[in-house]
Design a protein around this motif. Structure first.
Motif, PDB file in Angstrom:
ATOM      1  N   MET A   1       9.629  -4.141  10.199  1.00 33.57           N
ATOM      2  CA  MET A   1       8.580  -5.057   9.815  1.00 33.57           C
ATOM      3  C   MET A   1       7.241  -4.327   9.675  1.00 33.57           C
ATOM      4  O   MET A   1       6.494  -4.613   8.752  1.00 33.57           O
ATOM      5  CB  MET A   1       8.502  -6.161  10.872  1.00 33.57           C
ATOM      6  N   ALA A   2       6.957  -3.426  10.585  1.00 32.68           N
ATOM      7  CA  ALA A   2       5.703  -2.670  10.524  1.00 32.68           C
ATOM      8  C   ALA A   2       5.680  -1.794   9.282  1.00 32.68           C
ATOM      9  O   ALA A   2       4.617  -1.558   8.704  1.00 32.68           O
ATOM     10  CB  ALA A   2       5.529  -1.842  11.781  1.00 32.68           C
ATOM     11  N   ASP A   3       6.864  -1.353   8.868  1.00 33.80           N
ATOM     12  CA  ASP A   3       6.952  -0.502   7.690  1.00 33.80           C
ATOM     13  C   ASP A   3       6.570  -1.274   6.425  1.00 33.80           C
ATOM     14  O   ASP A   3       5.853  -0.758   5.571  1.00 33.80           O
ATOM     15  CB  ASP A   3       8.378   0.055   7.579  1.00 33.80           C
ATOM     16  N   LYS A   4       7.026  -2.525   6.318  1.00 31.82           N
ATOM     17  CA  LYS A   4       6.698  -3.344   5.150  1.00 31.82           C
ATOM     18  C   LYS A   4       5.222  -3.712   5.126  1.00 31.82           C
ATOM     19  O   LYS A   4       4.600  -3.760   4.071  1.00 31.82           O
ATOM     20  CB  LYS A   4       7.559  -4.598   5.131  1.00 31.82           C
ATOM     21  N   SER A   5       4.622  -3.977   6.272  1.00 32.28           N
ATOM     22  CA  SER A   5       3.197  -4.320   6.305  1.00 32.28           C
ATOM     23  C   SER A   5       2.342  -3.112   5.929  1.00 32.28           C
ATOM     24  O   SER A   5       1.303  -3.244   5.298  1.00 32.28           O
ATOM     25  CB  SER A   5       2.806  -4.865   7.673  1.00 32.28           C
ATOM     26  N   LEU A   6       2.801  -1.916   6.311  1.00 33.43           N
ATOM     27  CA  LEU A   6       2.077  -0.698   5.945  1.00 33.43           C
ATOM     28  C   LEU A   6       2.140  -0.479   4.432  1.00 33.43           C
ATOM     29  O   LEU A   6       1.129  -0.139   3.798  1.00 33.43           O
ATOM     30  CB  LEU A   6       2.671   0.506   6.686  1.00 33.43           C
ATOM     31  N   VAL A   7       3.288  -0.716   3.812  1.00 32.73           N
ATOM     32  CA  VAL A   7       3.438  -0.579   2.370  1.00 32.73           C
ATOM     33  C   VAL A   7       2.576  -1.623   1.658  1.00 32.73           C
ATOM     34  O   VAL A   7       1.893  -1.330   0.673  1.00 32.73           O
ATOM     35  CB  VAL A   7       4.924  -0.706   1.956  1.00 32.73           C
ATOM     36  N   PHE A   8       2.593  -2.862   2.168  1.00 40.53           N
ATOM     37  CA  PHE A   8       1.771  -3.926   1.583  1.00 40.53           C
ATOM     38  C   PHE A   8       0.292  -3.563   1.673  1.00 40.53           C
ATOM     39  O   PHE A   8      -0.467  -3.725   0.710  1.00 40.53           O
ATOM     40  CB  PHE A   8       2.043  -5.257   2.298  1.00 40.53           C
ATOM     41  N   LEU A   9      -0.138  -3.071   2.819  1.00 40.74           N
ATOM     42  CA  LEU A   9      -1.544  -2.671   2.993  1.00 40.74           C
ATOM     43  C   LEU A   9      -1.898  -1.526   2.045  1.00 40.74           C
ATOM     44  O   LEU A   9      -2.957  -1.539   1.416  1.00 40.74           O
ATOM     45  CB  LEU A   9      -1.784  -2.262   4.453  1.00 40.74           C
ATOM     46  N   LEU A  10      -1.009  -0.557   1.914  1.00 35.36           N
ATOM     47  CA  LEU A  10      -1.256   0.574   1.022  1.00 35.36           C
ATOM     48  C   LEU A  10      -1.361   0.131  -0.439  1.00 35.36           C
ATOM     49  O   LEU A  10      -2.262   0.554  -1.165  1.00 35.36           O
ATOM     50  CB  LEU A  10      -0.141   1.617   1.186  1.00 35.36           C
ATOM     51  N   VAL A  11      -0.455  -0.747  -0.883  1.00 35.30           N
ATOM     52  CA  VAL A  11      -0.481  -1.251  -2.254  1.00 35.30           C
ATOM     53  C   VAL A  11      -1.747  -2.061  -2.499  1.00 35.30           C
ATOM     54  O   VAL A  11      -2.399  -1.941  -3.550  1.00 35.30           O
ATOM     55  CB  VAL A  11       0.791  -2.073  -2.554  1.00 35.30           C
ATOM     56  N   THR A  12      -2.139  -2.873  -1.533  1.00 34.76           N
ATOM     57  CA  THR A  12      -3.357  -3.673  -1.662  1.00 34.76           C
ATOM     58  C   THR A  12      -4.590  -2.777  -1.767  1.00 34.76           C
ATOM     59  O   THR A  12      -5.462  -2.985  -2.626  1.00 34.76           O
ATOM     60  CB  THR A  12      -3.497  -4.634  -0.467  1.00 34.76           C
ATOM     61  N   VAL A  13      -4.659  -1.775  -0.928  1.00 40.30           N
ATOM     62  CA  VAL A  13      -5.804  -0.855  -0.953  1.00 40.30           C
ATOM     63  C   VAL A  13      -5.833  -0.096  -2.277  1.00 40.30           C
ATOM     64  O   VAL A  13      -6.898   0.075  -2.890  1.00 40.30           O
ATOM     65  CB  VAL A  13      -5.762   0.108   0.254  1.00 40.30           C
ATOM     66  N   LEU A  14      -4.686   0.362  -2.749  1.00 35.07           N
ATOM     67  CA  LEU A  14      -4.641   1.069  -4.034  1.00 35.07           C
ATOM     68  C   LEU A  14      -5.076   0.161  -5.184  1.00 35.07           C
ATOM     69  O   LEU A  14      -5.778   0.601  -6.107  1.00 35.07           O
ATOM     70  CB  LEU A  14      -3.244   1.626  -4.283  1.00 35.07           C
ATOM     71  N   ALA A  15      -4.655  -1.100  -5.162  1.00 36.99           N
ATOM     72  CA  ALA A  15      -5.054  -2.048  -6.201  1.00 36.99           C
ATOM     73  C   ALA A  15      -6.561  -2.268  -6.169  1.00 36.99           C
ATOM     74  O   ALA A  15      -7.224  -2.296  -7.218  1.00 36.99           O
ATOM     75  CB  ALA A  15      -4.311  -3.364  -6.033  1.00 36.99           C
ATOM     76  N   LEU A  16      -7.117  -2.428  -4.977  1.00 36.93           N
ATOM     77  CA  LEU A  16      -8.571  -2.617  -4.862  1.00 36.93           C
ATOM     78  C   LEU A  16      -9.334  -1.375  -5.314  1.00 36.93           C
ATOM     79  O   LEU A  16     -10.341  -1.479  -6.008  1.00 36.93           O
ATOM     80  CB  LEU A  16      -8.935  -2.982  -3.422  1.00 36.93           C
ATOM     81  N   VAL A  17      -8.856  -0.211  -4.921  1.00 41.39           N
ATOM     82  CA  VAL A  17      -9.512   1.033  -5.335  1.00 41.39           C
ATOM     83  C   VAL A  17      -9.443   1.184  -6.855  1.00 41.39           C
ATOM     84  O   VAL A  17     -10.410   1.590  -7.495  1.00 41.39           O
ATOM     85  CB  VAL A  17      -8.885   2.253  -4.613  1.00 41.39           C
ATOM     86  N   THR A  18      -8.313   0.817  -7.443  1.00 40.54           N
ATOM     87  CA  THR A  18      -8.169   0.884  -8.898  1.00 40.54           C
ATOM     88  C   THR A  18      -9.147  -0.067  -9.579  1.00 40.54           C
ATOM     89  O   THR A  18      -9.819   0.312 -10.562  1.00 40.54           O
ATOM     90  CB  THR A  18      -6.727   0.547  -9.312  1.00 40.54           C
ATOM     91  N   CYS A  19      -9.247  -1.292  -9.061  1.00 45.74           N
ATOM     92  CA  CYS A  19     -10.196  -2.258  -9.642  1.00 45.74           C
ATOM     93  C   CYS A  19     -11.630  -1.750  -9.533  1.00 45.74           C
ATOM     94  O   CYS A  19     -12.399  -1.826 -10.495  1.00 45.74           O
ATOM     95  CB  CYS A  19     -10.061  -3.603  -8.942  1.00 45.74           C
ATOM     96  N   ILE A  20     -11.983  -1.231  -8.370  1.00 48.00           N
ATOM     97  CA  ILE A  20     -13.348  -0.716  -8.172  1.00 48.00           C
ATOM     98  C   ILE A  20     -13.600   0.471  -9.100  1.00 48.00           C
ATOM     99  O   ILE A  20     -14.681   0.592  -9.696  1.00 48.00           O
ATOM    100  CB  ILE A  20     -13.576  -0.336  -6.698  1.00 48.00           C
ATOM    101  N   ALA A  21     -12.596   1.346  -9.268  1.00 44.16           N
ATOM    102  CA  ALA A  21     -12.761   2.501 -10.157  1.00 44.16           C
ATOM    103  C   ALA A  21     -12.936   2.049 -11.602  1.00 44.16           C
ATOM    104  O   ALA A  21     -13.781   2.583 -12.328  1.00 44.16           O
ATOM    105  CB  ALA A  21     -11.556   3.434 -10.030  1.00 44.16           C
ATOM    106  N   VAL A  22     -12.159   1.053 -12.033  1.00 47.72           N
ATOM    107  CA  VAL A  22     -12.279   0.566 -13.410  1.00 47.72           C
ATOM    108  C   VAL A  22     -13.645  -0.049 -13.648  1.00 47.72           C
ATOM    109  O   VAL A  22     -14.318   0.237 -14.655  1.00 47.72           O
ATOM    110  CB  VAL A  22     -11.149  -0.448 -13.724  1.00 47.72           C
ATOM    111  N   PHE A  23     -14.097  -0.903 -12.736  1.00 47.34           N
ATOM    112  CA  PHE A  23     -15.425  -1.514 -12.896  1.00 47.34           C
ATOM    113  C   PHE A  23     -16.531  -0.474 -12.800  1.00 47.34           C
ATOM    114  O   PHE A  23     -17.544  -0.559 -13.506  1.00 47.34           O
ATOM    115  CB  PHE A  23     -15.636  -2.638 -11.889  1.00 47.34           C
TER     116      PHE A  23
END
Length: 87
Positions: free
Chosen positions: A1-23
């Motif tokens: 379970m901790a492994d899936k939450s870490l992957v979810f957190l990583l994907v979320t952070v990458l998506a946010l960083v991508t959005c911030i980089a694009v803007f």
């Protein structure tokens, strides 16, 4: 379970960083475009000022030439009058 939450957190952070980089890139490109447009406008204003100055100088030269031509025409008319009197 901790492994899936870490992957979810990583994907979320990458998506946010991508959005911030694009803007961020969009903001910086807009700023640069505006700066280049302002520089181009300034160059066009300088070119227009130079054109106006050149036109004014041409007008002054043309006026001087017209005056000289008028003077030459009056002198020529006087010379023609003298030549007709001599005949």
């Amino acid at each position: 379970m901790a492994d899936k939450s870490l992957v979810f957190l990583l994907v979320t952070v990458l998506a946010l960083v991508t959005c911030i980089a694009v803007f961020g890139m969009k903001y910086f490109s807009g700023t640069r475009r505006a700066r280049l447009r302002d520089a181009a406008d300034h160059d066009y204003r300088e070119l227009a000022a130079k054109a106006v100055k050149a036109q004014e100088e041409s007008l002054a030269a043309l006026t001087a030439l017209k005056q000289q031509t008028a003077l030459i025409e009056t002198r020529l008319a006087h010379v023609e009058k003298v030549l007709k009197e001599v005949e």
